[in-house]
Design a protein around this motif. Structure first.
Motif, PDB file in Angstrom:
ATOM      1  N   THR A  28       0.831  -1.204   0.000  1.00 20.65           N
ATOM      2  CA  THR A  28       0.000   0.000   0.000  1.00 20.65           C
ATOM      3  C   THR A  28       0.865   1.253   0.000  1.00 20.65           C
ATOM      4  O   THR A  28       0.604   2.197  -0.755  1.00 20.65           O
ATOM      5  N   ALA A  29       1.895   1.275   0.830  1.00 16.50           N
ATOM      6  CA  ALA A  29       2.797   2.434   0.881  1.00 16.50           C
ATOM      7  C   ALA A  29       3.520   2.601  -0.452  1.00 16.50           C
ATOM      8  O   ALA A  29       3.682   3.731  -0.939  1.00 16.50           O
ATOM      9  N   ALA A  30       3.952   1.510  -1.051  1.00 14.40           N
ATOM     10  CA  ALA A  30       4.608   1.583  -2.366  1.00 14.40           C
ATOM     11  C   ALA A  30       3.628   2.095  -3.411  1.00 14.40           C
ATOM     12  O   ALA A  30       3.981   2.921  -4.260  1.00 14.40           O
ATOM     13  N   GLY A  31       2.383   1.642  -3.350  1.00 13.75           N
ATOM     14  CA  GLY A  31       1.360   2.097  -4.279  1.00 13.75           C
ATOM     15  C   GLY A  31       1.064   3.583  -4.129  1.00 13.75           C
ATOM     16  O   GLY A  31       0.859   4.298  -5.118  1.00 13.75           O
ATOM     17  N   GLN A  32       1.071   4.077  -2.903  1.00  9.99           N
ATOM     18  CA  GLN A  32       0.868   5.508  -2.672  1.00  9.99           C
ATOM     19  C   GLN A  32       2.025   6.319  -3.260  1.00  9.99           C
ATOM     20  O   GLN A  32       1.813   7.399  -3.811  1.00  9.99           O
ATOM     21  N   ALA A  33       3.232   5.781  -3.159  1.00  8.18           N
ATOM     22  CA  ALA A  33       4.388   6.447  -3.759  1.00  8.18           C
ATOM     23  C   ALA A  33       4.235   6.502  -5.272  1.00  8.18           C
ATOM     24  O   ALA A  33       4.504   7.538  -5.902  1.00  8.18           O
ATOM     25  N   VAL A  34       3.787   5.410  -5.863  1.00  3.50           N
ATOM     26  CA  VAL A  34       3.555   5.371  -7.312  1.00  3.50           C
ATOM     27  C   VAL A  34       2.535   6.434  -7.705  1.00  3.50           C
ATOM     28  O   VAL A  34       2.743   7.193  -8.653  1.00  3.50           O
ATOM     29  N   ASP A  35       1.439   6.523  -6.960  1.00  2.00           N
ATOM     30  CA  ASP A  35       0.409   7.523  -7.254  1.00  2.00           C
ATOM     31  C   ASP A  35       0.973   8.940  -7.184  1.00  2.00           C
ATOM     32  O   ASP A  35       0.688   9.771  -8.044  1.00  2.00           O
ATOM     33  N   SER A  36       1.776   9.221  -6.169  1.00  3.44           N
ATOM     34  CA  SER A  36       2.368  10.554  -6.016  1.00  3.44           C
ATOM     35  C   SER A  36       3.313  10.872  -7.169  1.00  3.44           C
ATOM     36  O   SER A  36       3.308  11.992  -7.696  1.00  3.44           O
ATOM     37  N   LEU A  37       4.122   9.901  -7.563  1.00  5.54           N
ATOM     38  CA  LEU A  37       5.065  10.116  -8.663  1.00  5.54           C
ATOM     39  C   LEU A  37       4.336  10.323  -9.989  1.00  5.54           C
ATOM     40  O   LEU A  37       4.683  11.222 -10.760  1.00  5.54           O
ATOM     41  N   LEU A  38       3.303   9.520 -10.237  1.00  9.08           N
ATOM     42  CA  LEU A  38       2.545   9.656 -11.482  1.00  9.08           C
ATOM     43  C   LEU A  38       1.795  10.994 -11.538  1.00  9.08           C
ATOM     44  O   LEU A  38       1.635  11.575 -12.611  1.00  9.08           O
ATOM     45  N   ALA A  39       1.365  11.490 -10.384  1.00  9.31           N
ATOM     46  CA  ALA A  39       0.679  12.781 -10.343  1.00  9.31           C
ATOM     47  C   ALA A  39       1.646  13.928 -10.650  1.00  9.31           C
ATOM     48  O   ALA A  39       1.249  14.946 -11.211  1.00  9.31           O
ATOM     49  N   ARG A  40       2.908  13.766 -10.328  1.00 13.42           N
ATOM     50  CA  ARG A  40       3.904  14.834 -10.516  1.00 13.42           C
ATOM     51  C   ARG A  40       4.538  14.812 -11.905  1.00 13.42           C
ATOM     52  O   ARG A  40       4.815  15.857 -12.479  1.00 13.42           O
ATOM     53  N   PHE A  41       4.795  13.607 -12.448  1.00 13.57           N
ATOM     54  CA  PHE A  41       5.578  13.491 -13.675  1.00 13.57           C
ATOM     55  C   PHE A  41       4.799  12.788 -14.782  1.00 13.57           C
ATOM     56  O   PHE A  41       4.489  11.601 -14.669  1.00 13.57           O
ATOM     57  N   ASP A  42       4.526  13.520 -15.853  1.00  9.83           N
ATOM     58  CA  ASP A  42       3.934  12.910 -17.044  1.00  9.83           C
ATOM     59  C   ASP A  42       5.006  12.070 -17.741  1.00  9.83           C
ATOM     60  O   ASP A  42       6.183  12.418 -17.719  1.00  9.83           O
ATOM     61  N   GLY A  43       4.605  10.992 -18.361  1.00  7.68           N
ATOM     62  CA  GLY A  43       5.539  10.174 -19.124  1.00  7.68           C
ATOM     63  C   GLY A  43       6.445   9.301 -18.282  1.00  7.68           C
ATOM     64  O   GLY A  43       7.471   8.831 -18.749  1.00  7.68           O
ATOM     65  N   LEU A  44       6.064   9.054 -17.056  1.00 13.44           N
ATOM     66  CA  LEU A  44       6.870   8.251 -16.136  1.00 13.44           C
ATOM     67  C   LEU A  44       6.585   6.772 -16.358  1.00 13.44           C
ATOM     68  O   LEU A  44       5.439   6.366 -16.538  1.00 13.44           O
ATOM     69  N   SER A  45       7.639   5.959 -16.381  1.00 18.04           N
ATOM     70  CA  SER A  45       7.440   4.507 -16.382  1.00 18.04           C
ATOM     71  C   SER A  45       7.864   3.989 -15.012  1.00 18.04           C
ATOM     72  O   SER A  45       8.871   4.432 -14.463  1.00 18.04           O
ATOM     73  N   ILE A  46       7.080   3.074 -14.492  1.00 23.23           N
ATOM     74  CA  ILE A  46       7.288   2.619 -13.110  1.00 23.23           C
ATOM     75  C   ILE A  46       7.300   1.102 -13.048  1.00 23.23           C
ATOM     76  O   ILE A  46       6.526   0.429 -13.729  1.00 23.23           O
ATOM     77  N   ARG A  47       8.204   0.598 -12.217  1.00 24.44           N
ATOM     78  CA  ARG A  47       8.245  -0.838 -11.898  1.00 24.44           C
ATOM     79  C   ARG A  47       8.307  -0.969 -10.387  1.00 24.44           C
ATOM     80  O   ARG A  47       9.079  -0.275  -9.732  1.00 24.44           O
ATOM     81  N   MET A  48       7.492  -1.856  -9.858  1.00 23.96           N
ATOM     82  CA  MET A  48       7.551  -2.153  -8.423  1.00 23.96           C
ATOM     83  C   MET A  48       8.304  -3.465  -8.252  1.00 23.96           C
ATOM     84  O   MET A  48       8.180  -4.374  -9.067  1.00 23.96           O
ATOM     85  N   HIS A  49       9.071  -3.527  -7.197  1.00 26.20           N
ATOM     86  CA  HIS A  49       9.855  -4.726  -6.902  1.00 26.20           C
ATOM     87  C   HIS A  49       9.478  -5.240  -5.506  1.00 26.20           C
ATOM     88  O   HIS A  49       9.267  -4.458  -4.589  1.00 26.20           O
ATOM     89  N   VAL A  50       9.420  -6.540  -5.383  1.00 22.58           N
ATOM     90  CA  VAL A  50       9.190  -7.181  -4.095  1.00 22.58           C
ATOM     91  C   VAL A  50      10.535  -7.693  -3.607  1.00 22.58           C
ATOM     92  O   VAL A  50      11.255  -8.380  -4.331  1.00 22.58           O
ATOM     93  N   LEU A  51      10.868  -7.332  -2.385  1.00 24.19           N
ATOM     94  CA  LEU A  51      12.155  -7.706  -1.794  1.00 24.19           C
ATOM     95  C   LEU A  51      11.922  -8.589  -0.577  1.00 24.19           C
ATOM     96  O   LEU A  51      10.952  -8.397   0.155  1.00 24.19           O
ATOM     97  N   ALA A  52      12.817  -9.515  -0.355  1.00 26.56           N
ATOM     98  CA  ALA A  52      12.748 -10.306   0.869  1.00 26.56           C
ATOM     99  C   ALA A  52      13.153  -9.406   2.025  1.00 26.56           C
ATOM    100  O   ALA A  52      14.049  -8.582   1.902  1.00 26.56           O
ATOM    101  N   SER A  53      12.479  -9.531   3.143  1.00 28.37           N
ATOM    102  CA  SER A  53      12.797  -8.667   4.291  1.00 28.37           C
ATOM    103  C   SER A  53      13.696  -9.388   5.284  1.00 28.37           C
ATOM    104  O   SER A  53      13.535  -9.254   6.483  1.00 28.37           O
ATOM    105  N   ASN A  54      14.685 -10.100   4.769  1.00 23.78           N
ATOM    106  CA  ASN A  54      15.579 -10.873   5.637  1.00 23.78           C
ATOM    107  C   ASN A  54      16.682 -10.027   6.267  1.00 23.78           C
ATOM    108  O   ASN A  54      17.488 -10.539   7.019  1.00 23.78           O
ATOM    109  N   GLN A  55      16.730  -8.731   5.965  1.00 25.07           N
ATOM    110  CA  GLN A  55      17.742  -7.857   6.556  1.00 25.07           C
ATOM    111  C   GLN A  55      17.069  -6.661   7.223  1.00 25.07           C
ATOM    112  O   GLN A  55      17.098  -5.542   6.712  1.00 25.07           O
ATOM    113  N   PRO A  56      16.445  -6.868   8.379  1.00 26.68           N
ATOM    114  CA  PRO A  56      15.708  -5.788   9.026  1.00 26.68           C
ATOM    115  C   PRO A  56      16.608  -4.686   9.611  1.00 26.68           C
ATOM    116  O   PRO A  56      16.115  -3.627   9.938  1.00 26.68           O
ATOM    117  N   ASP A  57      17.920  -4.949   9.739  1.00 31.76           N
ATOM    118  CA  ASP A  57      18.816  -3.939  10.306  1.00 31.76           C
ATOM    119  C   ASP A  57      18.865  -2.710   9.412  1.00 31.76           C
ATOM    120  O   ASP A  57      19.113  -2.801   8.214  1.00 31.76           O
TER     121      ASP A  57
END
Length: 169
Positions: A28-57
């Motif tokens: 959800t937070a990543a999606g909100q970031a995408v929405d904010s970026l798309l609202a600011r920049f026309d012609g933006l291409s976006i890719r979301m990535h899923v990362l393992a959270s095995n390094q919480p430090d």
């Protein structure tokens, strides 16, 4: 509490160099970031990535840096810098070296900014700093046209994060 996965957002634009945003603790937070970026920049291409959270430090510090970068990119009041690469340096140049670099490239020493990179520093000619995205895009197009056909041309881009200046360091 960190979930099983973290998320990041990669955004590409013809004129604007955006950082790779993340980590986000939720989709959800990543999606909100995408929405904010798309609202600011026309012609933006976006890719979301899923990362393992095995390094919480250090996730909290990275998350705060990401929030800062996102605010710089999406706020209409944040400064945008039109920059052109000049040179790479192992160390940050002193005042005399900055004058020499400026003379070599036909720019004023007060127009040289820098970014910390893995190999040292990337020195940049800062053409303009403005909060007006359209003004920055026009300046970028104009400078790119001026550089057409030059073999030594660097890519003129707009940076959303503040660029420190050599004269201020």
């Amino acid at each position: 509490m960190i979930g099983k996965h973290l998320f990041s957002v990669e955004a590409k634009h013809e004129f604007v160099r955006l950082p790779h945003f993340g980590p986000f603790l939720t989709a959800t937070a990543a999606g909100q970031a995408v929405d904010s970026l798309l609202a600011r920049f026309d012609g933006l291409s976006i890719r979301m990535h899923v990362l393992a959270s095995n390094q919480p430090d250090g996730v909290e510090a990275k998350e705060q840096e990401c929030a800062y970068q996102l605010e710089c990119a999406c706020s209409e009041k944040s400064p945008l810098s039109v920059v052109e690469p000049l040179a790479r340096a192992g160390d940050l140049p002193c005042a005399e070296e900055a004058l020499r670099i400026a003379n070599d490239h036909g720019v004023k020493a007060c127009e040289i900014g820098y970014l910390k990179v893995d190999e040292g520093f990337l020195l940049l000619h800062v053409h303009m700093v403005t909060a007006d995205l359209q003004k920055a895009m026009t300046a970028t197009r104009w400078r790119r046209r001026e550089l057409l056909g030059r073999p030594e041309k660097g890519e003129v881009v707009i940076m959303t994060t503040p660029i420190p200046m050599l004269a201020n360091s």
